[in-house]
Design an enzyme around this catalytic site. Structure first.
Site, short mmCIF file in Angstrom:
data_model
loop_
_atom_site.label_atom_id
_atom_site.label_comp_id
_atom_site.label_asym_id
_atom_site.label_seq_id
_atom_site.Cartn_x
_atom_site.Cartn_y
_atom_site.Cartn_z
N LYS A 187 25.68 -3.43 -0.14
CA LYS A 187 27.07 -3.69 -0.21
C LYS A 187 27.60 -2.71 0.97
O LYS A 187 28.82 -2.51 1.01
CB LYS A 187 27.41 -2.81 -1.67
CG LYS A 187 26.65 -3.52 -2.70
CD LYS A 187 27.17 -2.57 -4.02
CE LYS A 187 26.38 -2.92 -5.18
NZ LYS A 187 26.40 -1.94 -6.47
N ARG A 216 0.79 -1.37 -0.04
CA ARG A 216 -0.10 0.02 0.02
C ARG A 216 0.84 1.42 0.08
O ARG A 216 0.49 2.19 -0.68
CB ARG A 216 -1.06 0.14 1.53
CG ARG A 216 -2.11 -0.44 1.20
CD ARG A 216 -2.55 -1.06 2.44
NE ARG A 216 -1.37 -2.16 2.94
CZ ARG A 216 -1.61 -3.44 2.30
NH1 ARG A 216 -2.71 -3.86 1.55
NH2 ARG A 216 -0.70 -4.42 2.45
N THR A 217 1.81 1.36 0.83
CA THR A 217 2.48 2.79 1.27
C THR A 217 3.06 2.82 0.11
O THR A 217 3.15 4.30 -0.67
CB THR A 217 3.45 2.54 2.41
OG1 THR A 217 2.59 2.06 3.42
CG2 THR A 217 3.90 3.87 2.91
N ARG A 276 11.07 3.91 3.85
CA ARG A 276 10.59 3.04 4.79
C ARG A 276 11.85 2.25 5.28
O ARG A 276 12.69 1.60 4.48
CB ARG A 276 9.63 2.02 4.17
CG ARG A 276 9.27 0.90 5.30
CD ARG A 276 8.15 -0.06 4.90
NE ARG A 276 6.98 0.70 5.07
CZ ARG A 276 5.88 0.19 4.97
NH1 ARG A 276 5.51 -1.18 4.67
NH2 ARG A 276 4.62 0.91 5.22
N HIS A 313 4.54 5.91 11.75
CA HIS A 313 4.13 5.56 10.26
C HIS A 313 3.18 6.85 10.14
O HIS A 313 1.83 6.58 9.93
CB HIS A 313 3.32 4.25 10.11
CG HIS A 313 2.94 3.89 8.76
ND1 HIS A 313 3.29 4.71 7.50
CD2 HIS A 313 2.84 2.72 8.20
CE1 HIS A 313 3.00 4.15 6.50
NE2 HIS A 313 2.83 2.63 6.77
N1 CP Z 1 -0.59 0.12 5.84
C1 CP Z 1 0.69 -0.28 5.40
O1 CP Z 1 1.81 0.31 5.80
O2 CP Z 1 0.72 -1.09 4.19
P1 CP Z 1 2.08 -1.93 3.60
O3 CP Z 1 2.97 -2.44 4.61
O4 CP Z 1 1.62 -2.47 2.42
O5 CP Z 1 2.72 -0.53 2.73
#
Ligand code: CP
Length: 305
Positions: free
Chosen positions: A80, A51-52, A101, A129
């Site tokens: 590396k 999603r993100t 991320r 998040h």
């Molecule tokens: N909600 C969320 O962060 O989903 P993903 O891990 O798929 O990005």
């Protein structure tokens, strides 16, 4: 230059602005389809995501911009031994904004210290998040029409759940929110959230061990997955993974206008039969994630329409 590392980096007024802009994008997508022409978003994902990452990429494309990046640490030069600081200095030469991320808590903050362009934390370990929080706030506001006077039940892995930690922090600035924490003892909300958010602001909260005992009170039920990747010990994960399963039977005592949220991915903590219940909002929530990220990209790039 602004970064978004922690949900508290944005004031309540700025959050309202972003949610208002997301609402306007939903109403009139054509108006925004070229506002980021010639701008580039880099998505640097050192940890898996559906999603993100994809909603960020779709968001930039729908604004007329371009995207580049990688979806795993193994396909980047991190494999590396390159440091986050060096990676960011280099990617900052190629992109106008970066969504990152990382499994290590604080890595996006380190990135922001070295970056020549805005950094968006797209999830750091069990910490924060913030763009999921914007997604959750937009969804609550669209479903409920308000961000105050709500009884919110957080259910599942409240210890490692970064979406839970971020949303609790963000909601703590709105009035009359009652917080109910539903988790096994081993996965209860961390002490730092209790101290820094609830106790510091004198916000009452309760902790329970079953969802049944609180279901009739809830306006929002925020379900989460028990995250295998955060456990050191597989036996503990197996023991705790099915602690809470929401099914149609358990919803019989719930309010008719309950809003069921889940940041997704789901494993089996919500029965698929619940998906047909109009109170299940988690797929609408995932869609809202794209619109709110469009609004956020515009804000951090200083793009006005
Ligand atoms: N909600 C969320 O962060 O989903 P993903 O891990 O798929 O990005």
């Amino acid at each position: 230059m602004r970064h978004l590392i922690d949900p508290m980096d944005l004031s309540v007024e700025e959050i309202d602005e972003i949610l208002d802009l997301a609402d306007d994008i939903i109403l009139d997508k054509e108006k925004y389809q070229e506002v980021c022409k010639h701008r580039k978003l880099a998505t640097l994902f050192f940890e898996p995501s559906t999603r993100t990452r994809l909603s960020f990429e779709a968001a930039m494309m729908e604004l007329g911009g371009n995207v580049l990046g990688f979806s795993s640490a193994s396909s980047s030069s991190a494999s590396k031994g390159e440091s986050v600081a060096d990676t960011i200095r280099v990617v900052g030469c190629y992109a106008d904004i970066i969504a990152m991320r990382h499994p290590k808590e604080g890595a996006p903050f380190v990135a922001s210290e070295y970056s020549p362009v805005p950094i968006i934390n797209a999830g750091d370990g069990g910490h924060n998040h913030p763009t999921q929080t914007l997604t959750d706030l937009l969804t609550i506001r669209r479903e409920k029409g308000r961000l105050n006077k709500l009884t919110v039940g957080f259910c599942g892995d409240l210890k490692f759940g970064r979406t839970v930690h971020s949303l609790i922090k963000a909601l703590s600035r709105y009035d009359d929110i009652e917080y109910i924490m539903i988790s096994p003892e081993e996965l209860q909300i961390p002490e730092y959230i209790k101290k820094d958010v609830f106790e510091k602001k004198n916000i009452p909260y309760s902790e329970v061990r079953t969802m049944e005992e609180v279901m009739p009170k809830l306006d929002i039920l925020y379900m989460t997955r028990v995250q295998r990747e955060r456990f050191f010990n597989e036996a503990d994960y197996i023991r705790l993974k099915d602690s809470f399963i929401l099914n149609t039977e358990k919803l019989k005592t719930a309010k008719e206008d309950l809003t069921i949220l889940h940041p997704l991915p789901r494993v089996n903590e919500i029965s698929v039969k619940v998906d047909n219940d109009p109170r299940a909002c988690y797929f609408r929530q995932a869609l809202n994630g794209k619109f709110v990220r469009m609004a956020l990209i515009m804000k951090l790039l200083g793009v006005n329409v």
